[in-house]
Design an enzyme around this catalytic site. Sequence first.
Site, PDB file in Angstrom:
ATOM      1  N   GLU A 168      19.311  26.552 -14.556  1.00 27.28           N
ATOM      2  CA  GLU A 168      19.239  26.234 -13.128  1.00 27.28           C
ATOM      3  C   GLU A 168      18.002  25.399 -12.810  1.00 27.28           C
ATOM      4  OE1 GLU A 168      19.724  29.998 -11.088  1.00 27.28           O
ATOM      5  OE2 GLU A 168      21.863  30.052 -11.627  1.00 27.28           O
ATOM      6  N   GLU A 179      28.709  26.413 -20.520  1.00 29.43           N
ATOM      7  CA  GLU A 179      29.766  25.771 -21.321  1.00 29.43           C
ATOM      8  C   GLU A 179      29.411  24.312 -21.595  1.00 29.43           C
ATOM      9  OE1 GLU A 179      30.009  27.512 -18.560  1.00 29.43           O
ATOM     10  OE2 GLU A 179      31.999  28.363 -18.275  1.00 29.43           O
TER      11      GLU A 179
HETATM   12  N1  THU Z   1      27.856  29.013 -14.303  1.00 27.71           N
HETATM   13  C1  THU Z   1      28.059  28.712 -15.613  1.00 27.71           C
HETATM   14  O1  THU Z   1      27.115  28.653 -16.406  1.00 27.71           O
HETATM   15  N2  THU Z   1      29.327  28.489 -16.021  1.00 27.71           N
HETATM   16  C2  THU Z   1      30.431  28.548 -15.221  1.00 27.71           C
HETATM   17  O2  THU Z   1      31.521  28.187 -15.636  1.00 27.71           O
HETATM   18  C3  THU Z   1      30.292  29.081 -13.860  1.00 27.71           C
HETATM   19  C4  THU Z   1      28.918  29.059 -13.311  1.00 27.71           C
HETATM   20  C5  THU Z   1      26.492  29.259 -13.839  1.00 27.71           C
HETATM   21  C6  THU Z   1      25.941  28.189 -12.959  1.00 27.71           C
HETATM   22  C7  THU Z   1      24.885  28.938 -12.182  1.00 27.71           C
HETATM   23  O3  THU Z   1      23.682  28.938 -12.919  1.00 27.71           O
HETATM   24  C8  THU Z   1      25.403  30.360 -12.127  1.00 27.71           C
HETATM   25  O4  THU Z   1      26.451  30.456 -13.079  1.00 27.71           O
HETATM   26  C9  THU Z   1      25.946  30.764 -10.765  1.00 27.71           C
HETATM   27  O5  THU Z   1      26.876  29.838 -10.305  1.00 27.71           O
END
Ligand code: THU
Length: 129
Positions: free
Chosen positions: A42, A53
């Site tokens: 993030e 992913e």
């Molecule tokens: N997130 C992922 O890493 N993969 C996904 O397919 C869905 C969302 C993460 C992004 C963010 O850091 C957190 O989950 C909340 O949305």
Amino acid sequence: MEELIDKARAALQHSYAPYSGFRVAAAVLDEQGRIFTGVNVENASYGLTQCAERSAICTAIGEGATSIQQVVVYTPTSEPTTPCGACRQVISEFAKDATVLSVCDSDQQLIAGSSGLIPHAFELNKVKR
Ligand code: THU
């Protein structure tokens, strides 16, 4: 698949999710039998967040992978997490024939094929004239 799950679980410690608190890790298997992992990363500028992913797939492609065979998504939750829309599009680019398995800390899991996750994906042959 077990090795991918183990590696995704191990990678979770590197997740950087101070804003959402939602940690995600992924592991992918390439056509050479190699495993690459990725985590969500993030940013204070929220929109720059990179999903687990896509982190794993980009790492694999950067190391010379040409075709991802399997994708595992792990979240330390009671229910499995499926890839977001952006990740589905990227999975369709590099992991067209892959099995995508979502696992968590309960026995629940979800399994899907790339085309089931994103029917009618936008593809290279639509860009080329
Ligand atoms: N997130 C992922 O890493 N993969 C996904 O397919 C869905 C969302 C993460 C992004 C963010 O850091 C957190 O989950 C909340 O949305």
